[in-house]
Write a protein that holds these residues in place. Structure first.
Motif, mmCIF file in Angstrom:
data_model
loop_
_atom_site.group_PDB
_atom_site.id
_atom_site.type_symbol
_atom_site.label_atom_id
_atom_site.label_comp_id
_atom_site.label_asym_id
_atom_site.label_seq_id
_atom_site.Cartn_x
_atom_site.Cartn_y
_atom_site.Cartn_z
ATOM 1 N N PRO A 462 0.733 -1.189 0.063
ATOM 2 C CA PRO A 462 -0.088 0.082 -0.115
ATOM 3 C C PRO A 462 0.770 1.126 -0.190
ATOM 4 C CG PRO A 462 -0.795 -1.333 1.519
ATOM 5 C CD PRO A 462 0.448 -2.153 0.938
ATOM 6 N N GLU A 463 1.985 1.050 0.399
ATOM 7 C CA GLU A 463 2.831 2.388 0.314
ATOM 8 C C GLU A 463 3.170 2.776 -1.102
ATOM 9 O OE1 GLU A 463 4.135 3.838 3.023
ATOM 10 O OE2 GLU A 463 2.836 2.633 4.384
ATOM 11 N N ALA A 464 3.081 1.996 -1.864
ATOM 12 C CA ALA A 464 3.349 2.281 -3.324
ATOM 13 C C ALA A 464 2.621 3.839 -3.641
ATOM 14 C CB ALA A 464 2.914 1.422 -4.494
ATOM 15 N N GLU A 465 1.437 3.903 -3.473
ATOM 16 C CA GLU A 465 0.646 5.148 -3.547
ATOM 17 C C GLU A 465 1.353 6.386 -2.823
ATOM 18 O OE1 GLU A 465 -3.846 3.265 -4.101
ATOM 19 O OE2 GLU A 465 -3.497 4.694 -2.550
ATOM 20 N N LYS A 466 1.778 6.205 -1.969
ATOM 21 C CA LYS A 466 2.722 7.430 -1.088
ATOM 22 C C LYS A 466 4.062 7.592 -1.581
ATOM 23 C CE LYS A 466 0.754 6.039 3.402
ATOM 24 N NZ LYS A 466 1.130 5.545 4.746
ATOM 25 N N MET A 467 4.741 6.797 -2.633
ATOM 26 C CA MET A 467 5.897 7.223 -3.050
ATOM 27 C C MET A 467 5.586 8.063 -4.129
ATOM 28 S SD MET A 467 7.674 3.678 -3.640
ATOM 29 C CE MET A 467 9.043 4.289 -4.624
ATOM 30 N N PRO A 468 6.300 9.465 -3.971
ATOM 31 C CA PRO A 468 6.153 10.624 -4.790
ATOM 32 C C PRO A 468 6.598 10.214 -6.329
ATOM 33 C CG PRO A 468 8.077 10.968 -3.512
ATOM 34 C CD PRO A 468 7.275 9.630 -3.084
ATOM 35 N N PRO A 469 6.004 10.556 -7.255
ATOM 36 C CA PRO A 469 6.264 10.199 -8.697
ATOM 37 C C PRO A 469 7.595 10.934 -9.260
ATOM 38 C CG PRO A 469 4.708 11.724 -8.917
ATOM 39 C CD PRO A 469 4.530 11.381 -7.434
ATOM 40 N N GLN A 470 7.926 12.026 -8.314
ATOM 41 C CA GLN A 470 9.389 12.673 -8.747
ATOM 42 C C GLN A 470 10.412 12.230 -8.099
ATOM 43 O OE1 GLN A 470 6.957 13.611 -6.559
ATOM 44 N NE2 GLN A 470 8.469 13.984 -4.939
ATOM 45 N N ALA A 471 10.034 11.247 -6.983
ATOM 46 C CA ALA A 471 11.365 10.721 -6.282
ATOM 47 C C ALA A 471 12.472 10.541 -6.930
ATOM 48 C CB ALA A 471 10.955 9.558 -5.660
ATOM 49 N N SER A 472 12.579 10.189 -8.249
ATOM 50 C CA SER A 472 13.692 10.203 -9.199
ATOM 51 C C SER A 472 13.895 11.432 -9.881
ATOM 52 C CB SER A 472 13.666 8.982 -10.024
ATOM 53 O OG SER A 472 14.745 9.010 -10.968
ATOM 54 N N VAL A 473 15.063 11.983 -9.971
ATOM 55 C CA VAL A 473 15.230 13.213 -11.149
ATOM 56 C C VAL A 473 15.120 12.754 -12.387
ATOM 57 C CG1 VAL A 473 17.778 12.825 -11.386
ATOM 58 C CG2 VAL A 473 16.851 15.055 -11.146
ATOM 59 N N TRP A 474 14.658 11.349 -12.698
ATOM 60 C CA TRP A 474 14.942 10.965 -14.115
ATOM 61 C C TRP A 474 13.554 11.013 -14.430
ATOM 62 C CZ3 TRP A 474 18.551 11.374 -17.471
ATOM 63 C CH2 TRP A 474 19.818 11.338 -16.450
ATOM 64 N N LEU A 576 4.734 21.513 -8.210
ATOM 65 C CA LEU A 576 4.406 20.144 -7.588
ATOM 66 C C LEU A 576 3.178 19.578 -8.292
ATOM 67 C CD1 LEU A 576 4.970 17.951 -5.710
ATOM 68 C CD2 LEU A 576 3.622 19.017 -3.903
ATOM 69 N N TYR A 577 2.341 20.469 -8.309
ATOM 70 C CA TYR A 577 1.248 19.964 -8.748
ATOM 71 C C TYR A 577 1.130 19.774 -10.249
ATOM 72 C CZ TYR A 577 -0.467 21.390 -4.263
ATOM 73 O OH TYR A 577 -0.819 21.439 -2.886
ATOM 74 N N TYR A 578 1.987 20.487 -11.033
ATOM 75 C CA TYR A 578 2.052 20.308 -12.568
ATOM 76 C C TYR A 578 3.285 19.297 -12.944
ATOM 77 C CZ TYR A 578 -1.052 24.154 -12.267
ATOM 78 O OH TYR A 578 -2.309 25.226 -12.099
ATOM 79 N N TYR A 579 4.485 19.239 -12.142
ATOM 80 C CA TYR A 579 5.354 18.466 -12.583
ATOM 81 C C TYR A 579 5.666 17.507 -11.729
ATOM 82 C CZ TYR A 579 6.287 22.562 -15.622
ATOM 83 O OH TYR A 579 6.138 23.871 -16.429
ATOM 84 N N GLY A 580 5.201 17.257 -10.353
ATOM 85 C CA GLY A 580 5.281 16.168 -9.598
ATOM 86 C C GLY A 580 6.798 16.398 -8.827
ATOM 87 N N GLU A 581 7.296 17.735 -8.898
ATOM 88 C CA GLU A 581 8.578 18.097 -8.184
ATOM 89 C C GLU A 581 8.646 19.462 -8.063
ATOM 90 O OE1 GLU A 581 11.937 16.478 -10.495
ATOM 91 O OE2 GLU A 581 11.766 17.956 -12.122
ATOM 92 N N ILE A 582 9.517 20.031 -7.150
ATOM 93 C CA ILE A 582 9.719 21.245 -6.776
ATOM 94 C C ILE A 582 11.281 21.674 -7.100
ATOM 95 C CG2 ILE A 582 9.466 23.166 -4.994
ATOM 96 C CD1 ILE A 582 7.275 21.581 -3.603
ATOM 97 N N HIS A 583 11.327 22.880 -7.622
ATOM 98 C CA HIS A 583 12.593 23.580 -8.009
ATOM 99 C C HIS A 583 12.875 24.864 -7.298
ATOM 100 C CE1 HIS A 583 16.493 24.122 -10.062
ATOM 101 N NE2 HIS A 583 16.039 25.480 -10.140
ATOM 102 N N MET A 584 13.593 25.034 -6.298
ATOM 103 C CA MET A 584 13.778 26.027 -5.576
ATOM 104 C C MET A 584 14.565 27.268 -6.279
ATOM 105 S SD MET A 584 15.298 26.827 -1.649
ATOM 106 C CE MET A 584 16.893 26.372 -2.341
ATOM 107 N N LYS A 585 14.095 28.401 -6.353
ATOM 108 C CA LYS A 585 14.718 29.347 -6.974
ATOM 109 C C LYS A 585 16.100 30.003 -6.408
ATOM 110 C CE LYS A 585 10.892 31.258 -9.830
ATOM 111 N NZ LYS A 585 10.173 32.502 -10.139
ATOM 112 N N ARG A 586 16.933 30.473 -7.088
ATOM 113 C CA ARG A 586 18.227 30.830 -6.282
ATOM 114 C C ARG A 586 18.223 31.928 -5.395
ATOM 115 N NH1 ARG A 586 22.801 30.542 -11.419
ATOM 116 N NH2 ARG A 586 22.663 28.282 -11.883
ATOM 117 N N GLY A 587 17.174 32.750 -5.756
ATOM 118 C CA GLY A 587 17.056 34.201 -4.886
ATOM 119 C C GLY A 587 16.281 33.830 -3.847
#
Length: 975
Positions: A462-474, A576-587
């Motif tokens: 059941p933990e499979a659903e909890k795994m984020p699809p973005q856990a891999s950078v790939w 997160l809602y559109y790409y499944g991952e978050i990228h923090m801006k440099r500033g």
């Protein structure tokens, strides 16, 4: 003409409210691509697109400039295509508003639009390069439209993706699992993995370790075999290698031969195998043994044949390069040299010009001296090389005034000539070394993630659903199917187009710090555990008071939610809602971003790989500050449950270990520092013969006054050690602490010598005892390390070296390989000279060390032409081998030093603020409320002392599960 005027007027209206520092270097094109409230353009000539909540009005004639793109195809099909066909080009379509919806990055889309108005695209720095490549591929835009200043970064990312993908694919690729292979082919594949892939199995790792051990053993045997004392005479009276060493050498050659044959047989491409560089080195390492064996069996005694045998024996040195097969550091060095061929050619050019110039001048100036050693310009080149590389053996040196002036100039020019290209070499090495570490880490992580996903899928956990699809950078690399075709394209939102009308129940309006966003429930429900998803689900059937618990304010008339949060950080949160991952801006501050993620209910595991490291560093730094402040606060508190003895012990511990606790502790710390310096000075001064006196036996011993000072210092160190031992709460840990071991070694020799002296002269006359006493006296040097207890600079150096063990290992490896290589070549090439100074390879190590470090004492130096050429190369290689790993070590030191300064300043500032607040509270000063309201300027809220928490308090001292959960209370408006 009217259309052009309309565009210009709309453009002026559009950019009137924009920030004046945006695009201030270029004139805006006379076209409109933003939302225009009063647009007279007909529906047939414009198209409305909504990119991640940002609406744009785009013109048909502008988009048709590039008909091959997605936008051009969309605007051409907007009038005569069905709704289902349009949904194939977008994520959603609202027929009533005639608006197309795209779940894409709005910031990247602004850059994409530049193509239609400027003819080229410029990527913003804060946008992730890998993500921007995905966006360009989605919108159907070729990389050739990128601006020159941006394409290099994207090419680097693309190359890096290819390398990581190839590395992961190589690890995952198992030919044994191919059902089409026969038994022989499977056996060949198994053997290849066994010999070439140490990570594939335990047996493969054992073989790799054995191969590495045989390489080191054969290199040591080759060096030791040249020592005259370990050689034996043959039947003709010539010195040859010892039989035992010959047997070990033969065993190593047998291993290398078997290894080479097995790798050749299991190779799928024999021609490529033979002409590979590393395999060529392996062949050169074993070939001389068999050639010499054949010539020895033929009993050939011709001089030419013997010289050929000698030349073949030199090739044995190539076996040291076999280490590159098992060392990533040597591989990085080889790649750095390969990518720096232009810089190396510059270095050789500068040095060649300087050598010719200064050797010619030196020869000319020194001809006037009767005892000149500059007999010719070619012979003077050797002096110029030794001078420009600052080695200076001293075998040739100028004697005239002009010659010395020429030499002085050559020193400076040599340093500059070497330093300029070497700096570029260092930059290339740092890039390659950092890239290699990233590749190794990323590939390893990808393999672990794939294995975990496969395990979860097999177990149907059941933990499979909890795994984020973005856990891999790939999850990404689908932007180019030729690069990483094993990964899927990121999942995007394709809403149901049958009910295209966006009703109020399926969308919510949020206002983040003054920036309005329209968000859709189906998008937000992808992550139901987040705050936005909960808000979307409760927006229709909840009371206004319940909704205010999820936001800072709510306007019922506008049905708009207000949040006093960072709008720039929220743009990253939406990814997160559109790409499944978050990228923090440099500033964006990493600590503030962690607060934002926690507020919106988003876990740190959704962060992109390129951002999570910076957050980890900040979190670690905060933990260290918290620990430092907590330690200081613990010292200030008085525990009423302690007994009198325990309180006395704690007081003594603070007195001896914490100088900041009281004035008396600071005085003791200063006295300890003074005694350390005094004892070190006395130890040095006591070795001066003029200050020594003779004992009864006529031997020079230390002056009685210096002995008395030494005794006083030892008494202080002993008392200090005993008091610290008694006041320690954990005596066992105290004894085995590194600094306490140094303290013990600093005082132990004094008492041992004192005991041996009182045992009587009979014992002290024994040679072994006297040597032991001398060794114990040397251990007194350890007291200089006691300074580290009172010096933050020495502590920083220790931490920096500890964090740079890998780089220090690279430095030692590069130097070891260079020393072995050039000493073996120097020994071999100098054997033809009758007065050679190179008697063995181990003895030549000393020459290689002082040469590669450009010290050049002059006690050993080459005399043959080939030996001097070998020395010239060793000069430059030594400089490069030392300079390359030094740069990462310096970077580590700067990071550790800056971090320590920040920690000390932050902890001191927090303690001062706490003391000030406590003082104001005790005095019941009216200004206390004002100070409390200004407490947000501190990382630590006063709750660190009182126990209550606020929105500015970082509760690293408390339970980590409560981090950033407490938020400021807001009063909901009744509209």
């Amino acid at each position: 003409m009217e259309k052009q005027l309309h565009k210009e007027e709309t453009l002026k209206t559009l950019f009137t409210d924009c920030s004046p520092n945006i695009f201030d270097l270029w004139e805006f094109p006379s076209t409109c691509y933003e939302d225009c409230n009063s647009s007279e353009t007909s529906e047939e000539t414009e198209i409305a697109v909504n990119i991640g909540g940002v609406k744009h009005i785009l013109l048909r004639d502008v988009l048709n400039q590039y008909p091959e793109t997605r936008l051009a195809e969309l605007v051409n099909q907007a009038t005569d295509s069905t709704q289902e066909d349009l949904c194939l080009l977008c994520d959603d379509y609202d027929d009533s508003k005639r608006e197309f919806y795209f779940d894409r990055d709005p910031e990247a889309f602004k850059c994409i639009l530049e193509l239609y108005y400027y003819g080229e695209i410029h990527k913003k720095r804060e946008i992730c390069s890998m993500r921007f490549m995905r966006e360009m591929d989605y919108w159907g835009i070729n990389v050739e439209y990128l601006d020159e200043c941006c394409i290099s970064s994207l090419n680097e990312v693309e190359n890096e993706l290819e390398e990581i993908a190839e590395k992961v694919k190589t690890i995952l690729d198992d030919p044994e699992d191919d059902a089409t292979l026969n038994r022989a082919q499977k056996c060949q594949a198994f053997l290849w993995k066994l010999m070439e892939k140490p990570e594939s199995s335990l047996a493969a790792r054992i073989i790799a370790v054995l191969s590495f051990a045989f390489i080191l053993l054969s290199s040591v045997v080759m060096c030791v075999g040249t020592i005259p004392e370990l050689q034996v005479k043959d039947g003709k009276g010539n010195l040859v290698e010892h039989p035992v060493l010959e047997s070990i050498e033969m065993a190593c050659i047998i291993w290398f031969t078997m290894e080479y044959i097995l790798r050749f047989l299991c190779s799928s491409n024999k021609l490529h195998f033979v002409f590979s560089i590393m395999n060529g080195i392996d062949f050169l390492a074993i070939m001389p043994f068999y050639v010499v064996l054949i010539l020895g069996a033929a009993q050939m005694e011709l001089a030419d044949v013997q010289q050929a045998v000698q030349a073949l024996l030199i090739l044995r040195i190539a076996r040291i390069f076999k280490l590159a097969r098992h060392s990533s550091g040597l591989q990085a060095l080889a790649v750095a040299f390969k990518s720096s061929l232009i810089e190396l050619s510059l270095l050789l050019t500068y040095m060649s010009v300087g050598i010719f110039l200064f050797s010619a001048l030196g020869y000319t100036f020194e001809q006037s001296h009767p005892d000149t050693k500059f007999t010719s310009i070619p012979q003077s080149c050797w002096w110029a090389i030794a001078a420009m590389t600052t080695v200076g053996y001293g075998d040739i040196y100028p004697k005239t005034t002009l010659g010395r002036c020429n030499a002085a100039v050559s020193f400076l020019c040599g340093i500059v000539s070497i330093a300029l290209p070497v700096h570029m070499l260092i930059n290339n090495f740092v890039i390659i070394y950092s890239k290699q570490r990233v590749l190794e880490t990323t590939a390893k992580r990808e393999i672990e993630i794939m294995a975990l996903r496969a395990k979860v899928e097999e177990q149907e956990c059941p933990e499979a659903e909890k795994m984020p699809p973005q856990a891999s950078v790939w999850d990404s690399a689908g932007f180019d199917p030729d690069i990483c075709d094993m990964w899927e394209f990121p999942r995007t939102r394709y809403a149901d187009c049958n009910g295209s009308e966006a009703s109020e129940e399926t969308e919510i309006a949020v206002n983040i710090g003054g920036v309005k966003h329209i968000l859709y429930g189906d998008v937000l429900n992808r992550y139901p555990q987040t705050r936005l998803a909960e808000l979307a689900n409760r927006a229709t059937d909840s009371m206004q008071e319940d909704l205010c618990a999820l936001c800072d304010d709510y306007d019922d008339s506008k049905r708009e939610f207000y949040f006093d949060r960072d709008p720039e950080a929220f743009k990253c949160i939406l990814e997160l809602y559109y790409y499944g991952e978050i990228h923090m801006k440099r500033g964006i501050c990493p600590m503030c971003f962690m607060k934002e993620m926690d507020y919106w209910g988003i876990d740190a595991e959704y962060l992109d790989e390129c951002c999570i490291s910076s957050l980890n560093e900040v979190e670690t730094e905060l933990e260290e500050i918290a620990e430092k402040v907590k330690t200081i606060l613990d010292d200030l508190e008085d525990d009423a449950t302690l007994t009198r003895a325990q309180r006395c012990q704690a007081f003594l511990w603070k007195l001896m270990e914490k100088p900041e606790s009281s004035l008396a502790a600071r005085i003791i710390a200063v006295l300890s520092f003074a005694f350390i310096l005094l004892s070190s000075v006395v130890m040095c001064v006591g070795t001066i013969p003029e200050l020594q006196v003779e004992d009864a036996e006529g031997n020079l011993v230390e002056h009685p006054i210096l002995e008395s000072i030494e005794t006083a210092c030892i008494i202080w160190f002993t008392a200090e050690y005993i008091l610290r031992f008694l006041s320690s709460s954990n005596q066992f840990r105290f004894v085995f602490s590194f600094m306490n071991i140094i303290d013990f070694l600093a005082i132990m020799p004094f008492y041992v010598v004192l005991i041996l002296t009182h045992l009587g002269t009979a014992v002290m006359e024994l040679a072994n005892v006297q040597q032991a006493v001398q060794a114990l006296r040397i251990m007194r040097i350890a007291r200089i390390f006691k300074l580290a207890r009172h010096s933050s600079g020495l502590q920083t150096l220790t931490f920096a070296l500890k964090s740079s063990l890998k780089e220090l290992g690279l430095l030692l490896m590069y130097m070891s390989v260079g020393i072995f290589l050039f000493s073996a070549l120097g020994y071999t090439l100098e054997q033809s000279h009758p007065e050679t100074m190179f008697t063995s390879i181990p003895q030549s190590f000393w020459w290689a060390i002082i040469t590669m470090t450009t010290v050049g004492y002059g006690d050993i130096y080459p005399k043959t032409t080939l030996g001097r050429c070998n020395a010239a190369v060793s000069f430059l290689c030594g400089v490069i081998a030392i300079a390359l790993p030094i740069h990462p070590i310096i970077n580590n030191f700067v990071i550790v030093y800056s971090k320590q300064r920040v920690l000390e300043t932050a902890a001191k500032h927090e303690i001062e603020l706490m003391a000030l607040r406590a003082k104001e509270k005790a005095q019941e000063c009216p200004e206390a409320e004002r100070t409390a309201s200004a407490g947000s300027s501190s990382v630590w809220d006063s709750a660190a002392v009182s126990g209550s928490q606020s929105d500015t308090y970082i509760p690293l001292l408390a339970d980590k599960a409560n981090v950033f959960k407490d938020q400021p209370a807001h009063k909901c408006k009744n509209n």
